[in-house]
Design a protein around this motif. Structure first.
Motif, PDB file in Angstrom:
ATOM      1  N   ARG A  32       0.633   3.159   2.430  1.00 50.96           N
ATOM      2  CA  ARG A  32       1.486   3.161   3.630  1.00 50.96           C
ATOM      3  C   ARG A  32       0.832   2.415   4.782  1.00 50.96           C
ATOM      4  N   THR A  33       1.692   1.800   5.584  1.00 45.16           N
ATOM      5  CA  THR A  33       1.259   1.104   6.793  1.00 45.16           C
ATOM      6  C   THR A  33       1.720   1.913   8.003  1.00 45.16           C
ATOM      7  N   ASP A  34       1.317   1.486   9.189  1.00 42.09           N
ATOM      8  CA  ASP A  34       1.779   2.158  10.400  1.00 42.09           C
ATOM      9  C   ASP A  34       3.297   2.043  10.533  1.00 42.09           C
ATOM     10  N   GLU A  35       3.838   0.893  10.115  1.00 42.63           N
ATOM     11  CA  GLU A  35       5.298   0.720  10.168  1.00 42.63           C
ATOM     12  C   GLU A  35       5.994   1.682   9.214  1.00 42.63           C
ATOM     13  N   ASP A  36       5.397   1.900   8.049  1.00 41.36           N
ATOM     14  CA  ASP A  36       5.977   2.841   7.083  1.00 41.36           C
ATOM     15  C   ASP A  36       5.994   4.258   7.657  1.00 41.36           C
ATOM     16  N   LEU A  37       4.889   4.655   8.293  1.00 36.42           N
ATOM     17  CA  LEU A  37       4.817   5.993   8.882  1.00 36.42           C
ATOM     18  C   LEU A  37       5.857   6.151   9.990  1.00 36.42           C
ATOM     19  N   ALA A  38       6.070   5.093  10.759  1.00 32.41           N
ATOM     20  CA  ALA A  38       7.078   5.152  11.821  1.00 32.41           C
ATOM     21  C   ALA A  38       8.464   5.353  11.236  1.00 32.41           C
ATOM     22  N   ALA A  39       8.753   4.685  10.124  1.00 33.69           N
ATOM     23  CA  ALA A  39      10.061   4.830   9.472  1.00 33.69           C
ATOM     24  C   ALA A  39      10.245   6.245   8.933  1.00 33.69           C
TER      25      ALA A  39
ATOM     26  N   THR B  74       9.965   5.651  -0.444  1.00 33.05           N
ATOM     27  CA  THR B  74      10.037   4.630  -1.496  1.00 33.05           C
ATOM     28  C   THR B  74       9.526   3.290  -0.971  1.00 33.05           C
ATOM     29  N   ALA B  75       9.944   2.915   0.229  1.00 33.80           N
ATOM     30  CA  ALA B  75       9.503   1.647   0.809  1.00 33.80           C
ATOM     31  C   ALA B  75       7.999   1.648   1.049  1.00 33.80           C
ATOM     32  N   ALA B  76       7.454   2.814   1.461  1.00 31.57           N
ATOM     33  CA  ALA B  76       6.023   2.912   1.759  1.00 31.57           C
ATOM     34  C   ALA B  76       5.160   2.761   0.514  1.00 31.57           C
ATOM     35  N   ALA B  77       5.753   2.956  -0.665  1.00 29.27           N
ATOM     36  CA  ALA B  77       4.996   2.812  -1.912  1.00 29.27           C
ATOM     37  C   ALA B  77       4.734   1.349  -2.252  1.00 29.27           C
ATOM     38  N   HIS B  78       5.540   0.441  -1.675  1.00 24.53           N
ATOM     39  CA  HIS B  78       5.381  -0.997  -1.905  1.00 24.53           C
ATOM     40  C   HIS B  78       5.314  -1.303  -3.409  1.00 24.53           C
ATOM     41  N   SER B  79       6.294  -0.745  -4.142  1.00 25.91           N
ATOM     42  CA  SER B  79       6.407  -0.976  -5.584  1.00 25.91           C
ATOM     43  C   SER B  79       7.832  -1.440  -5.872  1.00 25.91           C
ATOM     44  N   PRO B  80       8.071  -2.748  -5.915  1.00 27.78           N
ATOM     45  CA  PRO B  80       9.429  -3.270  -6.063  1.00 27.78           C
ATOM     46  C   PRO B  80      10.158  -2.773  -7.315  1.00 27.78           C
ATOM     47  N   VAL B  81       9.464  -2.656  -8.427  1.00 31.24           N
ATOM     48  CA  VAL B  81      10.120  -2.237  -9.662  1.00 31.24           C
ATOM     49  C   VAL B  81      10.551  -0.774  -9.571  1.00 31.24           C
ATOM     50  N   LEU B  82       9.671   0.094  -9.081  1.00 32.09           N
ATOM     51  CA  LEU B  82      10.041   1.499  -8.915  1.00 32.09           C
ATOM     52  C   LEU B  82      11.170   1.639  -7.900  1.00 32.09           C
TER      53      LEU B  82
ATOM     54  N   HIS C 262      10.061  18.023   3.526  1.00 26.49           N
ATOM     55  CA  HIS C 262       9.829  16.617   3.868  1.00 26.49           C
ATOM     56  C   HIS C 262       8.591  16.474   4.741  1.00 26.49           C
ATOM     57  N   ARG C 263       8.436  17.376   5.695  1.00 27.20           N
ATOM     58  CA  ARG C 263       7.286  17.294   6.604  1.00 27.20           C
ATOM     59  C   ARG C 263       5.969  17.443   5.835  1.00 27.20           C
ATOM     60  N   SER C 264       5.961  18.275   4.809  1.00 26.81           N
ATOM     61  CA  SER C 264       4.743  18.446   4.002  1.00 26.81           C
ATOM     62  C   SER C 264       4.411  17.156   3.264  1.00 26.81           C
ATOM     63  N   ILE C 265       5.434  16.497   2.753  1.00 22.63           N
ATOM     64  CA  ILE C 265       5.215  15.214   2.076  1.00 22.63           C
ATOM     65  C   ILE C 265       4.684  14.188   3.065  1.00 22.63           C
ATOM     66  N   ALA C 266       5.316  14.140   4.243  1.00 24.21           N
ATOM     67  CA  ALA C 266       4.910  13.169   5.263  1.00 24.21           C
ATOM     68  C   ALA C 266       3.464  13.381   5.704  1.00 24.21           C
ATOM     69  N   GLU C 267       3.051  14.628   5.837  1.00 23.19           N
ATOM     70  CA  GLU C 267       1.679  14.919   6.251  1.00 23.19           C
ATOM     71  C   GLU C 267       0.677  14.410   5.217  1.00 23.19           C
ATOM     72  N   ALA C 268       1.008  14.585   3.940  1.00 22.93           N
ATOM     73  CA  ALA C 268       0.110  14.125   2.878  1.00 22.93           C
ATOM     74  C   ALA C 268       0.055  12.598   2.829  1.00 22.93           C
ATOM     75  N   VAL C 269       1.202  11.952   3.049  1.00 23.34           N
ATOM     76  CA  VAL C 269       1.236  10.493   3.071  1.00 23.34           C
ATOM     77  C   VAL C 269       0.417   9.980   4.258  1.00 23.34           C
ATOM     78  N   ARG C 270       0.568  10.613   5.417  1.00 24.93           N
ATOM     79  CA  ARG C 270      -0.177  10.206   6.609  1.00 24.93           C
ATOM     80  C   ARG C 270      -1.688  10.380   6.395  1.00 24.93           C
ATOM     81  N   ALA C 271      -2.062  11.451   5.687  1.00 21.74           N
ATOM     82  CA  ALA C 271      -3.478  11.737   5.445  1.00 21.74           C
ATOM     83  C   ALA C 271      -4.058  10.892   4.314  1.00 21.74           C
ATOM     84  N   GLN C 272      -3.208  10.058   3.710  1.00 20.38           N
ATOM     85  CA  GLN C 272      -3.621   9.205   2.587  1.00 20.38           C
ATOM     86  C   GLN C 272      -4.226  10.035   1.451  1.00 20.38           C
ATOM     87  N   ASP C 273      -3.506  11.111   1.104  1.00 20.58           N
ATOM     88  CA  ASP C 273      -3.925  12.022   0.034  1.00 20.58           C
ATOM     89  C   ASP C 273      -2.888  11.942  -1.088  1.00 20.58           C
ATOM     90  N   PRO C 274      -3.080  11.048  -2.069  1.00 21.19           N
ATOM     91  CA  PRO C 274      -2.088  10.866  -3.136  1.00 21.19           C
ATOM     92  C   PRO C 274      -1.786  12.133  -3.931  1.00 21.19           C
TER      93      PRO C 274
END
Length: 233
Positions: A123-130, A160-168, A200-212
């Motif tokens: 994820r990028t800062d733009e992804d987190l903003a979205a 999905t966009a934050a994953a940067h995986s076009p095929v998925l 959703h917030r729990s998912i977002a927190e993990a994504v922000r913390a970069q914890d796959p």
């Protein structure tokens, strides 16, 4: 067949499920009232009284029709007729929908859990903003008395966009209409919009913390939550 042979026993006819009976009654009302696409159905309270069912039961039937695209339930307006299909077509569609729900859940678990893990890594800062904008949108919808369906959709698109995986991402787009079915049913459950937002917030927190690992686990819990729908029996 000999004279003494008895005829084979008749099989007991299956009693139509409650949701099928309600759908038939609703479509019968639409027909008798000569409603056309774009017309508004009566308020839920009035419609429940006419059909002799509880509002909770009616609400489930309306969601079933919404899933099939027969009506569009708009917050603050009510149920609007989109088209008038035959009873047989709708019943067949509902039965097919019920039978494919487990497959939809399986596909979501396979794709979205992996997407959440990748989002945490890439994820990028733009992804987190979205993602944050989607959470805010869902919160606003719920505060206004809605189900938060648009914000819910935006959130999953942002992850999905934050994953940067076009095929998925293409695979998610392919099952998008089927996911919409489960989204509408899930968010119609009492208390579910708030539960889904917290998830959703729990998912977002993990994504922000970069914890796959945490992101994947949070997404799996979320899918299990939203897949618990009270289908009509």
């Amino acid at each position: 067949m000999t004279e003494n042979a008895s005829p084979p026993p008749l099989g007991r006819l299956a009693r139509p499920r409650l949701y099928e009976q309600l759908v038939e009654q609703l479509l019968g009302y639409i027909e008798s009232a000569r409603l056309r696409p774009g017309d508004l159905l009566p308020a839920e309270r009035d419609l429940a009284e006419r059909l002799g069912v509880s509002r909770a039961t009616l609400a489930q039937a309306l969601v079933a029709l919404e899933v099939l695209g027969v009506i569009d339930v708009q917050h603050g307006t009510g149920a609007v007729l989109r088209h008038r299909p035959s009873v047989a077509t709708v019943i067949r569609g509902l039965r097919e929908h019920r039978s494919r729900l487990p497959d939809i859940v399986e596909a979501r678990s396979t794709l979205e859990v992996r997407l959440a893990a990748l989002a945490a890594e890439r994820r990028t800062d733009e992804d987190l903003a979205a993602i944050d904008r989607a959470l805010d949108e869902m919160r606003t919808e719920i505060d206004d008395g809605g189900r938060g369906a648009h914000g819910d959709e935006l959130f999953h698109q942002a992850v999905t966009a934050a994953a940067h995986s076009p095929v998925l991402a293409q695979l998610m787009a392919f099952i998008g209409e089927m996911v919409l079915e489960t989204r509408l049913e899930s968010l119609a459950q009492p208390g579910r919009p708030e539960q889904s937002l917290a998830s959703h917030r729990s998912i977002a927190e993990a994504v922000r913390a970069q914890d796959p690992a945490a992101a994947a686990a949070a997404m799996q819990r979320h899918i299990e939550l939203v897949s618990d729908v009270a289908l009509l029996d």
